[in-house]
Design an enzyme around this catalytic site. Structure first.
Site, PDB file in Angstrom:
ATOM      1  N   TRP A 190     -26.238  15.114 -29.076  1.00  0.00           N
ATOM      2  CA  TRP A 190     -26.036  16.328 -29.883  1.00  0.00           C
ATOM      3  C   TRP A 190     -25.405  16.608 -30.756  1.00  0.00           C
ATOM      4  CZ3 TRP A 190     -23.315  20.841 -29.623  1.00  0.00           C
ATOM      5  CH2 TRP A 190     -23.779  22.530 -30.260  1.00  0.00           C
ATOM      6  N   GLU A 232     -30.307  14.845 -27.769  1.00  0.00           N
ATOM      7  CA  GLU A 232     -30.166  16.705 -27.726  1.00  0.00           C
ATOM      8  C   GLU A 232     -31.280  17.087 -28.530  1.00  0.00           C
ATOM      9  OE1 GLU A 232     -27.345  17.992 -25.234  1.00  0.00           O
ATOM     10  OE2 GLU A 232     -28.925  19.857 -24.965  1.00  0.00           O
ATOM     11  N   LYS A 234     -32.777  20.535 -30.623  1.00  0.00           N
ATOM     12  CA  LYS A 234     -32.240  22.652 -30.351  1.00  0.00           C
ATOM     13  C   LYS A 234     -33.292  23.259 -31.393  1.00  0.00           C
ATOM     14  CE  LYS A 234     -28.366  25.616 -29.820  1.00  0.00           C
ATOM     15  NZ  LYS A 234     -27.322  25.265 -29.122  1.00  0.00           N
ATOM     16  N   ASP A 265     -33.510  20.076 -22.995  1.00  0.00           N
ATOM     17  CA  ASP A 265     -32.013  21.624 -22.857  1.00  0.00           C
ATOM     18  C   ASP A 265     -33.544  22.700 -22.332  1.00  0.00           C
ATOM     19  OD1 ASP A 265     -30.480  23.993 -22.976  1.00  0.00           O
ATOM     20  OD2 ASP A 265     -28.790  22.584 -23.601  1.00  0.00           O
ATOM     21  N   HIS A 268     -33.323  25.291 -25.085  1.00  0.00           N
ATOM     22  CA  HIS A 268     -33.459  25.079 -26.624  1.00  0.00           C
ATOM     23  C   HIS A 268     -34.992  25.102 -27.819  1.00  0.00           C
ATOM     24  CE1 HIS A 268     -29.606  23.003 -26.734  1.00  0.00           C
ATOM     25  NE2 HIS A 268     -29.402  23.569 -26.368  1.00  0.00           N
ATOM     26  N   HIS A 292     -31.397  19.404 -18.980  1.00  0.00           N
ATOM     27  CA  HIS A 292     -29.793  20.064 -18.814  1.00  0.00           C
ATOM     28  C   HIS A 292     -30.002  21.622 -18.859  1.00  0.00           C
ATOM     29  CE1 HIS A 292     -26.205  18.808 -22.786  1.00  0.00           C
ATOM     30  NE2 HIS A 292     -26.879  17.574 -21.037  1.00  0.00           N
ATOM     31  N   ASP A 300     -30.404  31.141 -26.580  1.00  0.00           N
ATOM     32  CA  ASP A 300     -29.804  30.293 -25.645  1.00  0.00           C
ATOM     33  C   ASP A 300     -28.475  30.441 -25.459  1.00  0.00           C
ATOM     34  OD1 ASP A 300     -29.243  27.951 -24.776  1.00  0.00           O
ATOM     35  OD2 ASP A 300     -28.871  27.346 -26.202  1.00  0.00           O
ATOM     36  N   ASP A 302     -26.882  30.340 -22.136  1.00  0.00           N
ATOM     37  CA  ASP A 302     -26.602  30.048 -21.397  1.00  0.00           C
ATOM     38  C   ASP A 302     -25.941  29.905 -20.382  1.00  0.00           C
ATOM     39  OD1 ASP A 302     -26.814  26.496 -22.120  1.00  0.00           O
ATOM     40  OD2 ASP A 302     -25.586  27.607 -24.364  1.00  0.00           O
ATOM     41  N   ASP A 332     -25.802  22.903 -17.634  1.00  0.00           N
ATOM     42  CA  ASP A 332     -25.392  22.962 -19.056  1.00  0.00           C
ATOM     43  C   ASP A 332     -25.576  24.401 -19.079  1.00  0.00           C
ATOM     44  OD1 ASP A 332     -24.173  23.398 -21.501  1.00  0.00           O
ATOM     45  OD2 ASP A 332     -25.632  22.147 -22.532  1.00  0.00           O
TER      46      ASP A 332
HETATM   47  C1  RNT Z   1     -25.532  23.019 -27.409  1.00  0.00           C
HETATM   48  C2  RNT Z   1     -26.507  22.133 -26.208  1.00  0.00           C
HETATM   49  C3  RNT Z   1     -24.999  20.933 -25.681  1.00  0.00           C
HETATM   50  C4  RNT Z   1     -23.832  21.193 -25.236  1.00  0.00           C
HETATM   51  C5  RNT Z   1     -22.705  20.718 -24.883  1.00  0.00           C
HETATM   52  C6  RNT Z   1     -21.677  21.923 -24.353  1.00  0.00           C
HETATM   53  O1  RNT Z   1     -26.309  23.921 -27.577  1.00  0.00           O
HETATM   54  O2  RNT Z   1     -27.057  22.439 -25.258  1.00  0.00           O
HETATM   55  O3  RNT Z   1     -25.289  19.797 -24.897  1.00  0.00           O
HETATM   56  O4  RNT Z   1     -24.065  23.329 -24.781  1.00  0.00           O
HETATM   57  O5  RNT Z   1     -22.848  19.500 -26.078  1.00  0.00           O
HETATM   58 ZN    ZN Z   2     -27.328  20.927 -23.664  1.00  0.00          ZN
END
Ligand code: RNT
Ligand code: ZN
Length: 424
Positions: A190, A232, A234, A265, A268, A292, A300, A302, A332
């Site tokens: 990523w 990955e 986003k 993810d 994302h 993720h 986003d 998290d 994640d």
């Molecule tokens: C970032 C991505 C990625 C990170 C990690 C730390 O938006 O989701 O996966 O969260 O690599």
């Molecule tokens: Zn991620």
């Protein structure tokens, strides 16, 4: 909070639940057996707010952000492993670990491209002793060479080369880890690359990103059979609101063309866009997926994964589609405002719990109703399932796996906080 029901009651409740599920044609014992075989990859970075061990003074960059200042975060490999041991002891089942490249063990200060496979030997020994598989990630952020906001898609060839080298090194390390554990390791690429404001040229960076990835994935590594490449996408990040080079279309195309794994993810995409609906489409065209599992709140962000409708929908898709062999479930999230061991435990337990709920569905019956056009019965059954006693099955599973119940695991975390975290 602290009272645990006595085991006889857990067992009695399970027997009653088992009978009710049996009436729907669901075998709860079989579901639990299957559940025990499904690993979740716990992300190491919840343990220290994505800091890593390269340079404690360096802030987090790349458009991601951990907020909060809860005391006791891990400062080195030993502390992180101890915290992880604590978290795993509270999660039923045997699970994996997802490492970032900045978490190796070294007595000397290393820069990003100095990390070598042997710096991960302590993780490997620990994983062997505890039966954890390991996954890996190049860390393409939090470094002066990423200060421009671009890495693999930078217009500057020196910057690109630096990160290409880092990604190739990461694949080498991942293959080494996989070989040592005799268990393939996923390397998930990523990169944060993007623009805060409206770009003129959306094309140039995407051409460069594709070229960089081609160079990375065509590089020979020592143990290719033990490394699985994933990419990955986003939608946006902090400071890359207007344009992210590695968008969904970019990586979906890249993964299809090159048959790499695609990482989805949950945070994302647009706020109402869900990854649960992408799984069955993407798996027509890519060999395997990495998830993720995360929880975005308005962005986003998290947040720690809770038992949301979308979490349940993701696990339902994986189970109903019979994709358990092709979908790698990773987490994640990073919350620095609460006890970090609790964050791991709550989030992972919820992912496992959602899997259990999915495994307790009478999928064949539901599919038959749908195929026969009986949407009334489909709706009735779907809603009835929401009231089924999966909690009793979950409690029994926790008891069986010798981990505390939902109402009791905080006690262990509090004790660990006093005994270990408080002195950091
Ligand atoms: C970032 C991505 C990625 C990170 C990690 C730390 O938006 O989701 O996966 O969260 O690599
Ligand atoms: Zn991620």
């Amino acid at each position: 909070m602290t009272e645990s029901p006595n085991p006889a009651n857990i067992h009695t409740a399970y027997k009653l639940a088992q009978e009710r599920y049996a009436q729907l044609g669901v075998d709860t014992d079989a579901a639990l057996k299957q559940l025990a075989q499904i690993p979740i990859s716990l992300h190491c970075w919840q343990g220290d707010d994505v800091g890593g061990f390269e340079d404690p003074g360096r802030g987090l960059s790349g458009g991601i952000m951990a907020t909060g200042n809860y005391p006791g975060k891990a400062r080195n490999g030993d502390e992180l492993r101890a915290d992880l041991d604590m978290a795993y002891s509270l999660i039923p089942g045997t699970h994996r670990l997802n490492l970032h490249a900045i978490y190796g063990d070294s007595n000397t200060k290393l820069d990003r491209n100095d990390w070598q496979p042997h710096h991960f030997d302590r993780w490997i020994d620990w994983a062997k002793a505890n039966n954890h598989g390991i996954d890996f990630n190049p860390t393409c952020f939090s470094h002066p060479m990423a200060d421009s906001g671009f890495t693999l898609a930078s217009l500057d060839p020196n910057v690109r080369d630096f990160w290409i080298e880092h990604c190739i090194n990461s694949r080498e390390i991942a293959g080494y880890i996989g070989k040592q554990l005799d268990n393939p390791c996923i390397t998930n690429v990523w990169v944060p690359d993007g623009y805060k404001d409206t770009p003129v040229d959306r094309r140039a960076h995407r051409v460069l990103l594709k070229e960089s990835l081609d160079t990375i994935f065509s590089a020979e590594i020592t143990n290719p059979d033990y490394n699985l490449d994933a990419v990955e996408c986003k939608l946006f990040g902090i400071g890359s609101e207007s344009y992210v080079v590695g968008s969904h279309e970019f990586y979906m195309g890249y993964a299809v063309q090159n048959q790499t794994l695609l990482c989805l993810d949950a945070g994302h995409f647009h706020p109402t866009e869900v990854i649960s609906d992408k799984i069955s489409s993407a798996l027509l065209y890519v060999p395997e997926l990495l998830l993720h599992v995360s929880r975005g709140v308005r962005w986003d962000s998290d947040h720690v994964v809770t038992l949301t409708d979308e979490l349940q929908a993701i696990m339902q898709e994986v189970v109903r589609g019979d994709y358990l062999q092709r979908v790698h479930i990773g987490l994640d999230f990073f919350d620095a405002s609460i006890n970090r061991v609790a964050a791991w435990s709550v989030g992972t337990r919820n992912a496992v719990r959602a899997l259990l709920i999915a495994l307790l569905e009478p999928v064949a019956t539901m599919r038959e109703l749908e195929q026969n056009g009986d949407f009334t019965a489909r709706l009735v059954l779907q809603e009835a399932l929401k009231g089924m006693p999966f909690g009793a099955v979950w409690d029994y599973y926790c008891w069986q796996q010798t981990v505390p119940l939902d109402t009791a695991f905080l006690d262990d975390i509090r004790a660990y906080e006093v005994a270990v975290l408080a002195s950091r």
